[in-house]
Design a protein around this motif. Structure first.
Motif, PDB file in Angstrom:
ATOM      1  N   SER A 521      -5.106 -14.156   9.236  1.00  0.00           N
ATOM      2  CA  SER A 521      -5.126 -15.602   9.019  1.00  0.00           C
ATOM      3  C   SER A 521      -3.720 -16.048   8.657  1.00  0.00           C
ATOM      4  O   SER A 521      -3.190 -15.667   7.603  1.00  0.00           O
ATOM      5  CB  SER A 521      -6.108 -15.956   7.895  1.00  0.00           C
ATOM      6  N   SER A 522      -3.111 -16.816   9.522  1.00  0.00           N
ATOM      7  CA  SER A 522      -1.750 -17.295   9.272  1.00  0.00           C
ATOM      8  C   SER A 522      -1.828 -18.616   8.508  1.00  0.00           C
ATOM      9  O   SER A 522      -2.683 -19.482   8.806  1.00  0.00           O
ATOM     10  CB  SER A 522      -1.032 -17.497  10.600  1.00  0.00           C
ATOM     11  N   PRO A 523      -0.987 -18.798   7.506  1.00  0.00           N
ATOM     12  CA  PRO A 523       0.098 -17.913   7.047  1.00  0.00           C
ATOM     13  C   PRO A 523      -0.286 -17.061   5.841  1.00  0.00           C
ATOM     14  O   PRO A 523       0.574 -16.574   5.122  1.00  0.00           O
ATOM     15  CB  PRO A 523       1.181 -18.906   6.661  1.00  0.00           C
ATOM     16  N   VAL A 524      -1.597 -16.910   5.582  1.00  0.00           N
ATOM     17  CA  VAL A 524      -2.039 -16.254   4.355  1.00  0.00           C
ATOM     18  C   VAL A 524      -1.857 -14.738   4.424  1.00  0.00           C
ATOM     19  O   VAL A 524      -1.421 -14.103   3.458  1.00  0.00           O
ATOM     20  CB  VAL A 524      -3.521 -16.596   4.067  1.00  0.00           C
ATOM     21  N   SER A 525      -2.199 -14.132   5.563  1.00  0.00           N
ATOM     22  CA  SER A 525      -2.186 -12.668   5.678  1.00  0.00           C
ATOM     23  C   SER A 525      -0.775 -12.113   5.590  1.00  0.00           C
ATOM     24  O   SER A 525       0.183 -12.718   6.094  1.00  0.00           O
ATOM     25  CB  SER A 525      -2.812 -12.237   7.011  1.00  0.00           C
ATOM     26  N   THR A 526      -0.665 -10.942   4.946  1.00  0.00           N
ATOM     27  CA  THR A 526       0.615 -10.241   4.842  1.00  0.00           C
ATOM     28  C   THR A 526       0.419  -8.774   5.223  1.00  0.00           C
ATOM     29  O   THR A 526      -0.715  -8.276   5.316  1.00  0.00           O
ATOM     30  CB  THR A 526       1.174 -10.302   3.408  1.00  0.00           C
ATOM     31  N   ALA A 527       1.521  -8.071   5.403  1.00  0.00           N
ATOM     32  CA  ALA A 527       1.450  -6.638   5.709  1.00  0.00           C
ATOM     33  C   ALA A 527       0.764  -5.887   4.567  1.00  0.00           C
ATOM     34  O   ALA A 527       0.085  -4.885   4.794  1.00  0.00           O
ATOM     35  CB  ALA A 527       2.852  -6.075   5.963  1.00  0.00           C
ATOM     36  N   ALA A 528       0.931  -6.382   3.333  1.00  0.00           N
ATOM     37  CA  ALA A 528       0.302  -5.725   2.186  1.00  0.00           C
ATOM     38  C   ALA A 528      -1.222  -5.752   2.303  1.00  0.00           C
ATOM     39  O   ALA A 528      -1.912  -4.821   1.858  1.00  0.00           O
ATOM     40  CB  ALA A 528       0.745  -6.394   0.894  1.00  0.00           C
ATOM     41  N   ASP A 529      -1.800  -6.810   2.908  1.00  0.00           N
ATOM     42  CA  ASP A 529      -3.246  -6.856   3.114  1.00  0.00           C
ATOM     43  C   ASP A 529      -3.697  -5.721   4.025  1.00  0.00           C
ATOM     44  O   ASP A 529      -4.714  -5.071   3.781  1.00  0.00           O
ATOM     45  CB  ASP A 529      -3.650  -8.205   3.724  1.00  0.00           C
ATOM     46  N   PHE A 530      -2.937  -5.473   5.066  1.00  0.00           N
ATOM     47  CA  PHE A 530      -3.303  -4.412   6.009  1.00  0.00           C
ATOM     48  C   PHE A 530      -3.082  -3.033   5.399  1.00  0.00           C
ATOM     49  O   PHE A 530      -3.846  -2.097   5.661  1.00  0.00           O
ATOM     50  CB  PHE A 530      -2.514  -4.586   7.310  1.00  0.00           C
ATOM     51  N   ARG A 531      -2.045  -2.901   4.582  1.00  0.00           N
ATOM     52  CA  ARG A 531      -1.823  -1.609   3.913  1.00  0.00           C
ATOM     53  C   ARG A 531      -2.917  -1.350   2.873  1.00  0.00           C
ATOM     54  O   ARG A 531      -3.302  -0.190   2.642  1.00  0.00           O
ATOM     55  CB  ARG A 531      -0.452  -1.585   3.247  1.00  0.00           C
ATOM     56  N   GLY A 532      -3.430  -2.385   2.248  1.00  0.00           N
ATOM     57  CA  GLY A 532      -4.462  -2.191   1.245  1.00  0.00           C
ATOM     58  C   GLY A 532      -5.836  -1.930   1.843  1.00  0.00           C
ATOM     59  O   GLY A 532      -6.621  -1.137   1.300  1.00  0.00           O
ATOM     60  N   LEU A 533      -6.156  -2.574   2.969  1.00  0.00           N
ATOM     61  CA  LEU A 533      -7.478  -2.440   3.563  1.00  0.00           C
ATOM     62  C   LEU A 533      -7.620  -1.173   4.411  1.00  0.00           C
ATOM     63  O   LEU A 533      -8.717  -0.597   4.492  1.00  0.00           O
ATOM     64  CB  LEU A 533      -7.784  -3.677   4.409  1.00  0.00           C
ATOM     65  N   THR A 534      -6.538  -0.736   5.036  1.00  0.00           N
ATOM     66  CA  THR A 534      -6.628   0.409   5.950  1.00  0.00           C
ATOM     67  C   THR A 534      -7.232   1.649   5.297  1.00  0.00           C
ATOM     68  O   THR A 534      -8.116   2.290   5.881  1.00  0.00           O
ATOM     69  CB  THR A 534      -5.242   0.725   6.543  1.00  0.00           C
ATOM     70  N   PRO A 535      -6.802   2.091   4.097  1.00  0.00           N
ATOM     71  CA  PRO A 535      -7.408   3.297   3.513  1.00  0.00           C
ATOM     72  C   PRO A 535      -8.910   3.158   3.269  1.00  0.00           C
ATOM     73  O   PRO A 535      -9.655   4.127   3.419  1.00  0.00           O
ATOM     74  CB  PRO A 535      -6.639   3.478   2.189  1.00  0.00           C
ATOM     75  N   ILE A 536      -9.362   1.963   2.906  1.00  0.00           N
ATOM     76  CA  ILE A 536     -10.787   1.759   2.645  1.00  0.00           C
ATOM     77  C   ILE A 536     -11.596   1.985   3.916  1.00  0.00           C
ATOM     78  O   ILE A 536     -12.597   2.708   3.932  1.00  0.00           O
ATOM     79  CB  ILE A 536     -11.022   0.336   2.090  1.00  0.00           C
ATOM     80  N   VAL A 537     -11.131   1.363   5.015  1.00  0.00           N
ATOM     81  CA  VAL A 537     -11.845   1.482   6.286  1.00  0.00           C
ATOM     82  C   VAL A 537     -11.743   2.909   6.818  1.00  0.00           C
ATOM     83  O   VAL A 537     -12.736   3.490   7.300  1.00  0.00           O
ATOM     84  CB  VAL A 537     -11.273   0.482   7.305  1.00  0.00           C
ATOM     85  N   LEU A 538     -10.571   3.498   6.720  1.00  0.00           N
ATOM     86  CA  LEU A 538     -10.365   4.841   7.278  1.00  0.00           C
ATOM     87  C   LEU A 538     -11.185   5.886   6.526  1.00  0.00           C
ATOM     88  O   LEU A 538     -11.778   6.783   7.140  1.00  0.00           O
ATOM     89  CB  LEU A 538      -8.879   5.195   7.230  1.00  0.00           C
ATOM     90  N   ARG A 539     -11.250   5.783   5.204  1.00  0.00           N
ATOM     91  CA  ARG A 539     -12.036   6.740   4.416  1.00  0.00           C
ATOM     92  C   ARG A 539     -13.518   6.663   4.791  1.00  0.00           C
ATOM     93  O   ARG A 539     -14.203   7.683   4.887  1.00  0.00           O
ATOM     94  CB  ARG A 539     -11.861   6.471   2.920  1.00  0.00           C
ATOM     95  N   ARG A 540     -13.989   5.451   4.988  1.00  0.00           N
ATOM     96  CA  ARG A 540     -15.386   5.280   5.364  1.00  0.00           C
ATOM     97  C   ARG A 540     -15.641   5.912   6.734  1.00  0.00           C
ATOM     98  O   ARG A 540     -16.652   6.604   6.941  1.00  0.00           O
ATOM     99  CB  ARG A 540     -15.734   3.792   5.379  1.00  0.00           C
ATOM    100  N   ALA A 541     -14.738   5.690   7.683  1.00  0.00           N
ATOM    101  CA  ALA A 541     -14.884   6.280   9.018  1.00  0.00           C
ATOM    102  C   ALA A 541     -14.807   7.804   8.945  1.00  0.00           C
ATOM    103  O   ALA A 541     -15.551   8.508   9.646  1.00  0.00           O
ATOM    104  CB  ALA A 541     -13.811   5.735   9.954  1.00  0.00           C
TER     105      ALA A 541
END
Length: 631
Positions: A521-541
């Motif tokens: 969502s521009s301009p709210v989303s940042t790279a930090a959002d993707f760095r924070g969410l990726t481990p959660i999704v990846l661990r679940r997978a």
């Protein structure tokens, strides 16, 4: 020696000297350089003034730690000598040297005979079909053997060998070496690998000396036959005959056929300089490299990715020559881009390694807290020189390293203290386990307006097994450009960092992760959002895919007396060994198999007591297998 009016292209041979530790590699290098005028005096390992062991640690310990290059000239042939480490802890240096050689000299001690490391090296040289001459060193030492040692070479190293010299006075200071003309024994040994000689022996007429000489050259060149020489690196006996046959029997690697030739070569060693710069040793196979030329190297990262590194040559010292680096030669160069070991000019090949990767993992910490950051930087710099160290962050500010053994750990500690001024503590080494995905798992998370996460990002990931040895591969199912580049990079980097620790705490390898969904969502989303969410999704997978835990194994060989065979095999079986062969008989049996790496040390300690100290044991890292449940 080439004259100023000689228009022939000078010939270059790149020769590696390989051996078990203390067989005399560095002493032979010094003798070759001295006898051919490259140095004005003989260096001594004991005195610590050798040409190739130029590091303070190498000189103090009297062992070779890093490969070194030195050159001498014979007629119109320049011989570049690559002196490699003999200790098994520094096998990575040997690994890199093998790739750039035209031929090799494998040293044996006439006193100690065929040793465990010698057998591993010869097995590798034969598999590579690298032209190899065997040199039996130390013939002037008390206890030296010749005929009996030749029988051991044929039994333990290769049956395709014949002596080209003979010794009188072996085991005394008066030992002398003379040429041995080809005879019936030479012909019979050659007949096993040369159809022409076999036909001449069976059907006649008998092969002539010229026939044997031609067959010897051809079969040595294709790596199927191994001439054997005797001598003494310290006394100089037999060295002239060895050099003569090196030049006569080992052909240089032909250049490529591409025209016009593009530079194609390999960086096989990196040495740090006093000012922080790094000197790279580049073997060139094709094309030319000139001072100030801009080069682009291809690099295989530890996680499997291919990257490019470009820079301008700021210094170029061609070994034994001056000016331009041409095909077949080696140069020491500095590059503005900072080269690493393994960087390549030309195609980046995915060749299989000659030796297994290290399996011993240790944690390193600075003794003084203020040196924690400098320690991390120093270890990363050392990992550039030796990529198999695999330096990576660990909990509590420590750094995890992969090593081959305790000696390498001691040398690394001394290097940190002497070259970087850092006192480091190494935790006891432990065998490194790995995880691999057992199946396929998928997971995803949407952006916050669905009230399922606090991160302004949408990520979907699928993880599945990859091919053995592939490391990790990141792929996209989503359309490239759907996310800003910084967000793509944040996801991939976080995936790789997260998989350094799997479900059991071991590193995950041989995986393929695919980005299946993405959104922002521009301009709210940042790279930090993707760095924070990726481990959660990846661990679940990863939990949905499941993982299997693998442990490293060693391939072993044990020579045991006949009356101890039952006790030895029973003990090895209790330690988890899988046997691949039992050959021989009275008086000695050769037992081969594979054993979990964590049990190797116990096997080494138990064998002497079971065999009255008569067992000969050797092992080497081989592969890994799924961890077996406790018995």
């Amino acid at each position: 020696m080439q004259t100023p009016h000689d228009t022939r292209a000078p010939r270059t041979l790149n020769i590696g000297i390989l051996a078990h530790v203390d067989a005399g590699k560095t002493s032979l290098t010094e003798r070759l350089l001295f006898d051919h005028g490259a140095v004005d005096r003989l260096g001594s390992v004991d005195a610590g003034d050798t040409r190739t062991d130029d590091g303070a640690i190498e000189r103090r310990r009297g062992i070779t730690v890093r490969s070194a290059v030195a050159a001498f000239t014979v007629g119109d042939t320049q011989v570049n000598l690559i002196d490699t480490p003999g200790h098994s802890d520094f096998v990575a240096e040997v690994e890199r040297a093998l790739e750039v050689l035209d031929g090799a000299v494998l040293l044996l001690s006439a006193v100690e005979g065929v040793q465990a490391r010698t057998r591993v090296l010869m097995r590798t040289l034969r598999r590579l079909r690298l032209p190899t001459l065997v040199f039996v060193n130390k013939i002037d030492r008390a206890g030296a053997r010749t005929d009996g040692l030749l029988a051991d070479v044929r039994r333990l190293l290769t049956p395709h060998v014949a002596p080209l010299t003979e010794v009188t006075g072996a085991g005394t200071a008066h030992a002398r070496v003379a040429r041995r003309p080809p005879d019936r024994g030479t012909a019979e040994a050659l007949a096993e690998v040369d159809p022409g000689i076999l036909a001449a022996l069976v059907d006649g007429p008998a092969p002539t000396a010229a026939d044997l000489t031609a067959a010897l050259a051809a079969r040595t060149a294709d790596g199927s036959f191994h001439p054997l020489h005797h001598g003494s690196a310290l006394g100089g006996q037999g060295v002239a005959e060895l050099v003569e046959d090196l030049v006569r029997l080992v052909p240089p690697t032909p250049p490529g056929t591409e025209r016009p030739s593009r530079p194609r070569g390999t960086v096989f060693a990196v040495r740090p300089g006093p000012g922080g710069e790094r000197t790279a040793y580049l073997r060139l196979y094709d094309g030319e490299v000139r001072p100030r030329q801009r080069l682009t190297f291809l690099r295989r990262e530890a996680d499997g990715r291919a990257t490019q590194v470009s820079g301008r040559v700021t210094r170029l010292d061609v070994i034994g020559r001056s000016g331009t680096l041409t095909a077949g030669n080696i140069a020491a160069l500095t590059l503005s881009g900072g080269p690493r070991v393994g960087d390549r000019l030309g195609a980046l090949t995915d060749r299989a390694p000659h030796f297994a990767p290290p399996t011993l993992e240790t944690l390193v910490r600075a003794r003084r807290p203020e040196q924690a950051a400098p320690l991390r930087s120093a270890l990363l710099a050392l990992a550039d020189q030796d990529p198999l160290l695999h330096a990576r962050p660990a909990p509590s500010g420590a750094t995890s390293l992969l090593l081959y053994g305790e000696v390498q750990m001691e040398v690394l500690a001394a290097t940190l203290a002497e070259e970087f001024g850092i006192e480091a503590e190494f935790a006891p080494g432990r065998v490194r386990f790995l995880e691999r995905p057992a199946g396929t798992g998928e997971a995803w998370e949407e952006m916050p307006w669905l009230d399922r996460t606090r991160y302004w990002a949408t990520i979907g990931l699928r993880i599945e097994p990859g091919p053995r040895g592939s490391g990790g591969v990141f792929a996209y199912q989503t359309e490239l450009g759907a996310l800003p580049r910084a967000f793509h990079q944040a996801v991939e980097e976080t995936v790789r960092a997260t998989l350094l620790t799997g479900l059991t705490g071991a590193e995950v390898t041989d995986w393929r992760v695919t980005l299946t969904r993405s959104g922002f969502s521009s301009p709210v989303s940042t790279a930090a959002d993707f760095r924070g969410l990726t481990p959660i999704v990846l661990r679940r997978a990863l939990r949905r895919a499941g993982t299997l835990l693998y442990e490293p194994y060693h391939a072993f060989e044990a020579e045991v007396p006949a009356d101890a065979l039952a006790a030895v095999t029973a003990r090895l079986a209790a330690l988890g060994a899988d046997f691949t062969g039992t050959t021989g008989g009275d008086p000695v049996w050769l037992v081969t198999g594979e054993l979990p790496a964590r049990r190797v040390r116990e096997a080494e300690l138990r064998l002497p007591g079971l065999t009255r100290g008569e067992a000969v044991w050797s092992s080497r890292p081989s592969a890994d297998r799924p961890l077996k449940p406790p018995r």
